[in-house]
Design an enzyme around this catalytic site. Sequence first.
Site, PDB file in Angstrom:
ATOM      1  N   GLU A 193       0.842  -1.191   0.000  1.00 37.80           N
ATOM      2  CA  GLU A 193       0.000   0.000   0.000  1.00 37.80           C
ATOM      3  C   GLU A 193       0.881   1.246   0.000  1.00 37.80           C
ATOM      4  O   GLU A 193       2.005   1.226   0.510  1.00 37.80           O
ATOM      5  CB  GLU A 193      -0.903   0.009   1.232  1.00 37.80           C
ATOM      6  CG  GLU A 193      -0.137   0.136   2.536  1.00 37.80           C
ATOM      7  CD  GLU A 193      -0.984  -0.115   3.765  1.00 37.80           C
ATOM      8  OE1 GLU A 193      -0.913   0.712   4.686  1.00 37.80           O
ATOM      9  OE2 GLU A 193      -1.685  -1.140   3.817  1.00 37.80           O
ATOM     10  N   LYS A 245       2.616   4.574   1.156  1.00 42.46           N
ATOM     11  CA  LYS A 245       2.947   5.129   2.474  1.00 42.46           C
ATOM     12  C   LYS A 245       2.590   6.614   2.455  1.00 42.46           C
ATOM     13  O   LYS A 245       3.290   7.421   1.853  1.00 42.46           O
ATOM     14  CB  LYS A 245       4.428   4.934   2.793  1.00 42.46           C
ATOM     15  CG  LYS A 245       4.820   5.394   4.194  1.00 42.46           C
ATOM     16  CD  LYS A 245       6.286   5.076   4.471  1.00 42.46           C
ATOM     17  CE  LYS A 245       6.668   5.511   5.879  1.00 42.46           C
ATOM     18  NZ  LYS A 245       6.539   6.954   6.083  1.00 42.46           N
ATOM     19  N   ASP A 277       2.214  10.382   3.404  1.00 42.46           N
ATOM     20  CA  ASP A 277       3.032  11.342   4.145  1.00 42.46           C
ATOM     21  C   ASP A 277       2.099  12.296   4.884  1.00 42.46           C
ATOM     22  O   ASP A 277       1.763  13.378   4.406  1.00 42.46           O
ATOM     23  CB  ASP A 277       3.942  12.109   3.195  1.00 42.46           C
ATOM     24  CG  ASP A 277       4.999  12.919   3.936  1.00 42.46           C
ATOM     25  OD1 ASP A 277       5.139  12.730   5.153  1.00 42.46           O
ATOM     26  OD2 ASP A 277       5.679  13.743   3.287  1.00 42.46           O
ATOM     27  N   TYR A 313      -5.804   2.171   7.604  1.00 42.22           N
ATOM     28  CA  TYR A 313      -4.984   1.078   7.099  1.00 42.22           C
ATOM     29  C   TYR A 313      -4.599   0.055   8.177  1.00 42.22           C
ATOM     30  O   TYR A 313      -3.953  -0.948   7.882  1.00 42.22           O
ATOM     31  CB  TYR A 313      -3.704   1.593   6.432  1.00 42.22           C
ATOM     32  CG  TYR A 313      -2.856   2.517   7.285  1.00 42.22           C
ATOM     33  CD1 TYR A 313      -2.149   2.048   8.384  1.00 42.22           C
ATOM     34  CD2 TYR A 313      -2.755   3.863   6.959  1.00 42.22           C
ATOM     35  CE1 TYR A 313      -1.371   2.899   9.152  1.00 42.22           C
ATOM     36  CE2 TYR A 313      -1.975   4.723   7.723  1.00 42.22           C
ATOM     37  CZ  TYR A 313      -1.287   4.229   8.814  1.00 42.22           C
ATOM     38  OH  TYR A 313      -0.514   5.075   9.575  1.00 42.22           O
ATOM     39  N   LYS A 366      11.087   2.874   0.900  1.00 42.80           N
ATOM     40  CA  LYS A 366      11.113   4.305   0.632  1.00 42.80           C
ATOM     41  C   LYS A 366      11.506   4.574  -0.833  1.00 42.80           C
ATOM     42  O   LYS A 366      12.264   3.815  -1.446  1.00 42.80           O
ATOM     43  CB  LYS A 366      12.111   5.008   1.569  1.00 42.80           C
ATOM     44  CG  LYS A 366      11.835   4.788   3.049  1.00 42.80           C
ATOM     45  CD  LYS A 366      10.534   5.377   3.507  1.00 42.80           C
ATOM     46  CE  LYS A 366      10.598   6.875   3.698  1.00 42.80           C
ATOM     47  NZ  LYS A 366      11.397   7.290   4.857  1.00 42.80           N
ATOM     48  N   CYS A 407      48.704  -6.315  -0.281  1.00 40.54           N
ATOM     49  CA  CYS A 407      48.119  -5.420   0.716  1.00 40.54           C
ATOM     50  C   CYS A 407      48.836  -4.079   0.713  1.00 40.54           C
ATOM     51  O   CYS A 407      50.071  -4.036   0.823  1.00 40.54           O
ATOM     52  CB  CYS A 407      48.216  -6.058   2.103  1.00 40.54           C
ATOM     53  SG  CYS A 407      47.689  -4.984   3.445  1.00 40.54           S
ATOM     54  N   CYS A 452      50.853  -3.732   4.291  1.00 38.66           N
ATOM     55  CA  CYS A 452      52.013  -4.534   4.704  1.00 38.66           C
ATOM     56  C   CYS A 452      52.725  -5.229   3.554  1.00 38.66           C
ATOM     57  O   CYS A 452      53.784  -5.833   3.761  1.00 38.66           O
ATOM     58  CB  CYS A 452      51.589  -5.570   5.741  1.00 38.66           C
ATOM     59  SG  CYS A 452      50.535  -6.900   5.093  1.00 38.66           S
ATOM     60  N   CYS A 512      43.963  -9.581   2.676  1.00 34.61           N
ATOM     61  CA  CYS A 512      45.387  -9.607   3.001  1.00 34.61           C
ATOM     62  C   CYS A 512      45.695 -10.881   3.771  1.00 34.61           C
ATOM     63  O   CYS A 512      44.979 -11.243   4.706  1.00 34.61           O
ATOM     64  CB  CYS A 512      45.751  -8.379   3.832  1.00 34.61           C
ATOM     65  SG  CYS A 512      47.388  -8.463   4.583  1.00 34.61           S
ATOM     66  N   CYS A 519      50.186  -7.479   9.584  1.00 35.86           N
ATOM     67  CA  CYS A 519      49.600  -6.347   8.864  1.00 35.86           C
ATOM     68  C   CYS A 519      49.126  -5.326   9.891  1.00 35.86           C
ATOM     69  O   CYS A 519      48.237  -5.624  10.698  1.00 35.86           O
ATOM     70  CB  CYS A 519      48.427  -6.813   8.010  1.00 35.86           C
ATOM     71  SG  CYS A 519      47.554  -5.463   7.174  1.00 35.86           S
TER      72      CYS A 519
END
Length: 748
Positions: free
Chosen positions: A127, A129, A131, A237, A325, A430, A433, A448, A454
């Site tokens: 349904e 929403k 506002d 609702y 939304k 990485c 390191c 890594c 590291c």
Amino acid sequence: MANQDTSVDALTKAEAAAELERLATILVQANTAYHTDDAPDLSDAEYDALKRRNAAIEARFPDLKRADSPSDQVGAAPAEGFTKVRHEVRMMSLSNAFDDDDITSFDQSIRRYLGLSATDPLTYTAEPKIDGLSLSLRYENGTLVQAATRGDGQVGENVTANARTIADIPTTLTGVPDVLEIRGEVYMSHADFADLNARQAATGGKAFANPRNAAAGSLRQLDPEITKSRPLRFFAYSWGALSDSLADTQTDAIARMAQLGFQTNPLTQTCGGPADMLAHYRRIEAQRATLGYDIDGVVYKVDDLGYQDRLGFRSTTPRWAIAHKFPAELAWTRLEAIDIQVGRTGALSPVARLTPVTVGGVVVSNATLHNEDYIAGRDANGAPIRDGKDIREGDWVQVYRAGDVIPKVADVDLAKRPGDATPYRFPHTCPECGSEAIREEGDAVRRCSGGLICPAQAVEKLKHFVSRGAFDIEGLGAKQVEQFYSDGWIREPADIFTLKDRFGTGLQQLKNREGWGEKSAQNLFDAIDEKRIIPLGRLLFALGLRHVGEVAANDLARHYGSWAALADAVDIAKPAAEAYLAAERAVEDERRAADQDGRRANLTATRKAHWQDVPTPVRAAWDDLTGIDGIGATVAVSLLTSFAQEAERASIDRLITQLTVEDAERPQTDGNPVAGKTVVFTGALERMTRAEAKARAEALGAKVSGSVSSKTDLLVAGPGAGSKETKARDLGVDIIDEDGWFDLIEGA
């Protein structure tokens, strides 16, 4: 202090605390402006984004969660001038979804909770929403006796006299339950809003900013005659307190409300699953501009009211509903660079550094790029995304927030791509390191391999180690961990507990540091000493092992009981991890080969071939570990692999010598018929979900396992029980049905 766009992962603990304080202030003001003053000062997208940022910071720093956390609040306190109404049934808010995957995840979570398979029928309603302003109408013996705003969800404002002036709200009903509480939304149409503002301007009155403000301000007038003069509408609702049910489904309940004379939204539709829900979402979104009233999304609800009752509620939201939304604002900007961040588990995460741009009212300069596949323009299965367009430094990219804490890059404008832009080469070493960065088959992330050598991993592991759900050492947060690591004072968890001894009294060096004094230094050492006694579950979580979160850590603790038992079991089972991985690689190879040859793959034989030489004690320990309900092969491999790494195991052993590890707590089980027994549930349970069954059994002191073995004491078999029941009979395990289980635990 960090700015509002700083990544949550980049926040220090002090910055996080300050940010939570800032967010609490902003969100309280926003709630008051929206719910009490009817004059919002933030857009919905801005508000959603701030709440999600607040929640993300709380998730990373749970010890910093404030008593007035916006995460625990619904609406705002009622305004002065109205009498207060305590809702008999709390008026909840809704959790939010922002993309299609969220809806799929919502459906999957509902099915998991209810114990439904992916093919079992499950119907939803969808349904618009609205506002507007939430309103609850209480009828007793068919007469409207009370109307109340939502307020903070528990206490609202009594606006009964005003509600009686709204044409869409009947004041009397016939053929209804003795107590009937109808809930819905008061709103104002676009045309009526324009007329109202024109009248306000003609009489020198204040113009309203939008229809929602106008509707809320009109309903919440101390003089009902003013409300009567305003063109307010009402969509029903939902419902609150009832002396008798309206129907068995959401759909039929809405139809019943319409029969009683309430306006219900004509766009409400029944949907058979995520595909239908999303299709209806698109239809409503396409009509949004022509509806004549404001909506900001679509609400999905489980249709079966029996299922709704079983699903229940979280602290502020129902599990059986979600608000999808509409997208927030999009913006285009320049991608200046791609940086790589290394996390606690070694994951290499790419981050887009952007020319700052305003998106939904927030200035954005960073965005996530997810992983190397996303940058290359493909998904984890190799299928193209963004029509296969890759992302390059210098590109003009589309950024969106959609309520997310970290913005995302959605698209690339190839027409604006610089001529010298080259494809991005994701690093295979990485950046922190220099260790090899490995991407395991089936994993979307490159990691890594350096482990504790590291610095990025070491620091993040130490931060996790001292976090609230782990050791929670007062005075030793993320900022202090970074400082002490940089100074070479701590390199691994055990160093925390030897810190004082390694510096003599420790006080002299620490108290002379900036930000420290003799008292704060002594307090830190006292706090460290207080944490030398630690429950087994917290210790396991604190180790920061991949895939071993709080739930898995506590499941392991309950199963093994003590550190010694767990360590012994893991040491025995360690070779099984490599056997499992080798078997799964072989299975995948066999599957590919069979597909190419057009034959049926023999996966069972392939898997067995890799397990046949595994010693029986190793296999038994593996079966016991993976048989723990909630602990599958993924968690088991992670646990065993970590303990098998020489450096990591040595680090753990050094830590254990500094601690007293408490055995896992056991429930009070005196005289309990299932206490201490290992129980397996199988088949289709009809009176409870699998999650409910597990929770109840564990509360009674039983161990719940996912597989049948010689250690199984009891099998609870529902309809459709298969191989587990057969194996249980072969092993002589006691077998009862679901009714027998309830008879067994009755009164326990």
